[in-house]
Design a protein around this motif. Structure first.
Motif, PDB file in Angstrom:
ATOM      1  N   ALA A  71      52.804  28.092  20.058  1.00  0.00           N
ATOM      2  CA  ALA A  71      53.617  27.053  19.420  1.00  0.00           C
ATOM      3  C   ALA A  71      53.489  25.732  20.169  1.00  0.00           C
ATOM      4  O   ALA A  71      53.357  24.662  19.560  1.00  0.00           O
ATOM      5  CB  ALA A  71      55.079  27.487  19.359  1.00  0.00           C
ATOM      6  N   PHE A  72      53.501  25.780  21.492  1.00  0.00           N
ATOM      7  CA  PHE A  72      53.382  24.571  22.304  1.00  0.00           C
ATOM      8  C   PHE A  72      52.033  23.896  22.067  1.00  0.00           C
ATOM      9  O   PHE A  72      51.955  22.680  21.882  1.00  0.00           O
ATOM     10  CB  PHE A  72      53.559  24.922  23.785  1.00  0.00           C
TER      11      PHE A  72
ATOM     12  N   LEU B 125      51.936  22.259  18.593  1.00  0.00           N
ATOM     13  CA  LEU B 125      52.668  20.985  18.559  1.00  0.00           C
ATOM     14  C   LEU B 125      51.931  19.886  19.310  1.00  0.00           C
ATOM     15  O   LEU B 125      51.918  18.727  18.881  1.00  0.00           O
ATOM     16  CB  LEU B 125      54.072  21.175  19.129  1.00  0.00           C
ATOM     17  N   ARG B 126      51.284  20.248  20.408  1.00  0.00           N
ATOM     18  CA  ARG B 126      50.525  19.249  21.165  1.00  0.00           C
ATOM     19  C   ARG B 126      49.334  18.737  20.353  1.00  0.00           C
ATOM     20  O   ARG B 126      49.047  17.539  20.332  1.00  0.00           O
ATOM     21  CB  ARG B 126      50.060  19.843  22.487  1.00  0.00           C
TER      22      ARG B 126
ATOM     23  N   GLU C   1      49.147  18.705  17.044  1.00  0.00           N
ATOM     24  CA  GLU C   1      49.691  17.903  15.944  1.00  0.00           C
ATOM     25  C   GLU C   1      50.048  16.496  16.420  1.00  0.00           C
ATOM     26  O   GLU C   1      49.782  15.507  15.739  1.00  0.00           O
ATOM     27  CB  GLU C   1      50.933  18.582  15.351  1.00  0.00           C
ATOM     28  N   LYS C   2      50.639  16.410  17.592  1.00  0.00           N
ATOM     29  CA  LYS C   2      50.993  15.095  18.142  1.00  0.00           C
ATOM     30  C   LYS C   2      49.734  14.286  18.437  1.00  0.00           C
ATOM     31  O   LYS C   2      49.695  13.082  18.197  1.00  0.00           O
ATOM     32  CB  LYS C   2      51.834  15.266  19.400  1.00  0.00           C
TER      33      LYS C   2
END
Length: 88
Positions: A55-56, A59-60, A62-63
């Motif tokens: 998940a981390f 998200l990284r 995606e950012k």
């Protein structure tokens, strides 16, 4: 007993009987054991699971993808400024 339990002895108070020394030795071993259990529990609580890692990382990524257009625009603007500055 807390000082002995955490294996930090100052030497100002110490047992003089065999029973007291035995209790102090058991207390020291129990203190080391309790401290290691506490440390292990904290490490387990603070370590991410593989699902949390996934998940981390998602998200990284995606950012990072969201920042690509701004970075590209900055690079193009710098290239134009550089070309304009060095035009002869």
């Amino acid at each position: 007993m807390f000082v002995t339990g955490t294996t930090v002895g100052y030497g100002d108070l110490y047992p003089v009987t065999h029973l007291g020394r035995g209790f102090a030795a058991l207390s020291a071993v129990a203190g080391v054991f309790a401290t290691s259990l506490l440390t292990a529990a904290l490490i387990k609580a603070l370590t991410r699971t593989s699902q949390e890692d996934c998940a981390f990382n998602f998200l990284r990524r995606e950012k990072a993808i969201e920042r690509v257009p701004a970075i590209a625009a900055s690079i193009i603007a710098r290239a134009f400024r550089h070309k304009k500055k060095h035009r002869r």
